[in-house]
Design an enzyme around this catalytic site. Sequence first.
Site, PDB file in Angstrom:
ATOM      1  N   SER A 108       0.852  -1.187   0.000  1.00  0.00           N
ATOM      2  CA  SER A 108       0.000   0.000   0.000  1.00  0.00           C
ATOM      3  C   SER A 108       0.887   1.237   0.000  1.00  0.00           C
ATOM      4  O   SER A 108       1.980   1.228   0.585  1.00  0.00           O
ATOM      5  CB  SER A 108      -0.890   0.027   1.242  1.00  0.00           C
ATOM      6  OG  SER A 108      -1.535   1.294   1.342  1.00  0.00           O
ATOM      7  N   TYR A 139      -1.332  -0.753  10.055  1.00  0.00           N
ATOM      8  CA  TYR A 139      -1.520  -1.241   8.678  1.00  0.00           C
ATOM      9  C   TYR A 139      -0.335  -0.805   7.805  1.00  0.00           C
ATOM     10  O   TYR A 139       0.230  -1.610   7.056  1.00  0.00           O
ATOM     11  CB  TYR A 139      -2.836  -0.682   8.137  1.00  0.00           C
ATOM     12  CG  TYR A 139      -3.109  -0.913   6.675  1.00  0.00           C
ATOM     13  CD1 TYR A 139      -3.555  -2.143   6.213  1.00  0.00           C
ATOM     14  CD2 TYR A 139      -2.958   0.117   5.738  1.00  0.00           C
ATOM     15  CE1 TYR A 139      -3.844  -2.337   4.866  1.00  0.00           C
ATOM     16  CE2 TYR A 139      -3.240  -0.068   4.391  1.00  0.00           C
ATOM     17  CZ  TYR A 139      -3.677  -1.303   3.963  1.00  0.00           C
ATOM     18  OH  TYR A 139      -3.951  -1.494   2.627  1.00  0.00           O
TER      19      TYR A 139
HETATM   20  P1  NAP Z   1     -11.576  -5.586   0.155  1.00  0.00           P
HETATM   21  O1  NAP Z   1     -12.518  -5.041  -0.839  1.00  0.00           O
HETATM   22  O2  NAP Z   1     -11.839  -5.360   1.606  1.00  0.00           O
HETATM   23  O3  NAP Z   1     -11.444  -7.165  -0.118  1.00  0.00           O
HETATM   24  C1  NAP Z   1     -10.673  -7.930   0.747  1.00  0.00           C
HETATM   25  C2  NAP Z   1     -10.702  -9.371   0.330  1.00  0.00           C
HETATM   26  O4  NAP Z   1      -9.852 -10.079   1.219  1.00  0.00           O
HETATM   27  C3  NAP Z   1     -12.054 -10.029   0.400  1.00  0.00           C
HETATM   28  O5  NAP Z   1     -12.170 -10.916  -0.696  1.00  0.00           O
HETATM   29  C4  NAP Z   1     -11.992 -10.814   1.704  1.00  0.00           C
HETATM   30  O6  NAP Z   1     -12.747 -12.021   1.668  1.00  0.00           O
HETATM   31  C5  NAP Z   1     -10.539 -11.176   1.762  1.00  0.00           C
HETATM   32  N1  NAP Z   1     -10.014 -11.441   3.093  1.00  0.00           N
HETATM   33  C6  NAP Z   1     -10.015 -10.633   4.179  1.00  0.00           C
HETATM   34  N2  NAP Z   1      -9.404 -11.227   5.207  1.00  0.00           N
HETATM   35  C7  NAP Z   1      -9.005 -12.438   4.755  1.00  0.00           C
HETATM   36  C8  NAP Z   1      -8.317 -13.522   5.351  1.00  0.00           C
HETATM   37  N3  NAP Z   1      -7.916 -13.471   6.632  1.00  0.00           N
HETATM   38  N4  NAP Z   1      -8.083 -14.621   4.586  1.00  0.00           N
HETATM   39  C9  NAP Z   1      -8.493 -14.679   3.299  1.00  0.00           C
HETATM   40  N5  NAP Z   1      -9.138 -13.682   2.694  1.00  0.00           N
HETATM   41  C10 NAP Z   1      -9.397 -12.579   3.414  1.00  0.00           C
HETATM   42  O7  NAP Z   1     -10.078  -5.066  -0.102  1.00  0.00           O
HETATM   43  P2  NAP Z   1      -9.375  -4.375  -1.384  1.00  0.00           P
HETATM   44  O8  NAP Z   1      -9.560  -2.925  -1.289  1.00  0.00           O
HETATM   45  O9  NAP Z   1      -9.765  -5.085  -2.630  1.00  0.00           O
HETATM   46  O10 NAP Z   1      -7.838  -4.641  -1.024  1.00  0.00           O
HETATM   47  C11 NAP Z   1      -7.088  -5.710  -1.576  1.00  0.00           C
HETATM   48  C12 NAP Z   1      -5.634  -5.534  -1.175  1.00  0.00           C
HETATM   49  O11 NAP Z   1      -5.157  -4.261  -1.609  1.00  0.00           O
HETATM   50  C13 NAP Z   1      -5.407  -5.569   0.342  1.00  0.00           C
HETATM   51  O12 NAP Z   1      -4.201  -6.217   0.623  1.00  0.00           O
HETATM   52  C14 NAP Z   1      -5.310  -4.091   0.710  1.00  0.00           C
HETATM   53  O13 NAP Z   1      -4.560  -3.888   1.886  1.00  0.00           O
HETATM   54  C15 NAP Z   1      -4.615  -3.552  -0.525  1.00  0.00           C
HETATM   55  N6  NAP Z   1      -4.825  -2.117  -0.701  1.00  0.00           N
HETATM   56  C16 NAP Z   1      -6.058  -1.602  -0.896  1.00  0.00           C
HETATM   57  C17 NAP Z   1      -6.235  -0.230  -1.033  1.00  0.00           C
HETATM   58  C18 NAP Z   1      -7.568   0.427  -1.240  1.00  0.00           C
HETATM   59  O14 NAP Z   1      -7.664   1.664  -1.143  1.00  0.00           O
HETATM   60  N7  NAP Z   1      -8.629  -0.332  -1.535  1.00  0.00           N
HETATM   61  C19 NAP Z   1      -5.115   0.618  -0.962  1.00  0.00           C
HETATM   62  C20 NAP Z   1      -3.864   0.066  -0.760  1.00  0.00           C
HETATM   63  C21 NAP Z   1      -3.731  -1.306  -0.628  1.00  0.00           C
HETATM   64  P3  NAP Z   1     -14.188 -12.213   2.405  1.00  0.00           P
HETATM   65  O15 NAP Z   1     -15.045 -11.107   1.866  1.00  0.00           O
HETATM   66  O16 NAP Z   1     -14.660 -13.565   2.007  1.00  0.00           O
HETATM   67  O17 NAP Z   1     -13.911 -12.059   3.857  1.00  0.00           O
END
Ligand code: NAP
Length: 254
Positions: A149, A163
């Site tokens: 991130s 985080y």
């Molecule tokens: P999101 O919409 O919250 O989706 C998270 C996903 O991770 C969901 O499919 C969830 O599955 C799964 N998950 C959560 N905890 C888990 C666990 N313990 N084991 C297996 N699966 C798990 O998140 P996102 O925004 O797409 O983010 C994806 C990645 O990008 C993350 O690593 C996040 O830190 C990174 N990121 C995101 C942003 C942003 O602004 N969105 C920015 C920087 C980095 P369930 O729904 O089945 O629980």
Amino acid sequence: MQTRPLVLITGASRGIGAATARLAAAQGWDVAINYARDEAAAEAVADAVRAAGRRALTLCADVAHEGQVRAMFATLDRRLQEDGTRLAGLVNNAGVVDVAARVDEMSGARLQRMFAVNVFGTMLCAREAVRRMSTQHGGSGGSIVNLSSVAARLGAPGQYVDYAAAKGAVDVFTLGLAREVAAEGVRVNAVRPGVIDTEIHASGGQPERAQRLAPSLPMLRPGRADEVAQAIVWLLSDAASYTSGAVLDVGGAR
Ligand code: NAP
């Protein structure tokens, strides 16, 4: 027997993981879709992968639990053998935030979970992938992409320093593992998204966060999950054959 490439994407039931699954399928990958809770959402992503003409399977596992990670890879091994598919890619996408807090307000349980999912989950899945991909283990090579991130650069004060610190660990893990397995056919890279419009912000108690921050972002808008997926799928692909140990910002100049 001709083997087909498959990528395992953790946390692929929604957001960036789901967008990556769809794009990877469109570019010729079979896809294993890991999720923690939302089976119906994971199955919907699998249907989209199949609609693109690729094979899909869904795998429920909490990446923070070593036993569940081992069981997930064992299931994958059995399916790969049946299907004549090989594990050629891993996207360590599963990640969590928490509600905005200062460090002096954070509980030990929160810190444990933050590192268990974001760091240890990434390391456990990478370990299992290397055991299958590395030529030193009899594998045919592969590509690992870790989700970091932009917070790792900014520190996220007053939001979630825990985080940001966990994602900083992901960056260093990426560099070290990349060098460790570079001569074994395995490339390891990280993608650092900026503010992306997904449900992760709601899970941190700020559903409007991406839109609220828009005026302060260099491009005056948050990114989309599919824009991050483009970078991930490129790093997975042979087009990135000499790219390893890289940490690629997809942050809209943030
Ligand atoms: P999101 O919409 O919250 O989706 C998270 C996903 O991770 C969901 O499919 C969830 O599955 C799964 N998950 C959560 N905890 C888990 C666990 N313990 N084991 C297996 N699966 C798990 O998140 P996102 O925004 O797409 O983010 C994806 C990645 O990008 C993350 O690593 C996040 O830190 C990174 N990121 C995101 C942003 C942003 O602004 N969105 C920015 C920087 C980095 P369930 O729904 O089945 O629980």
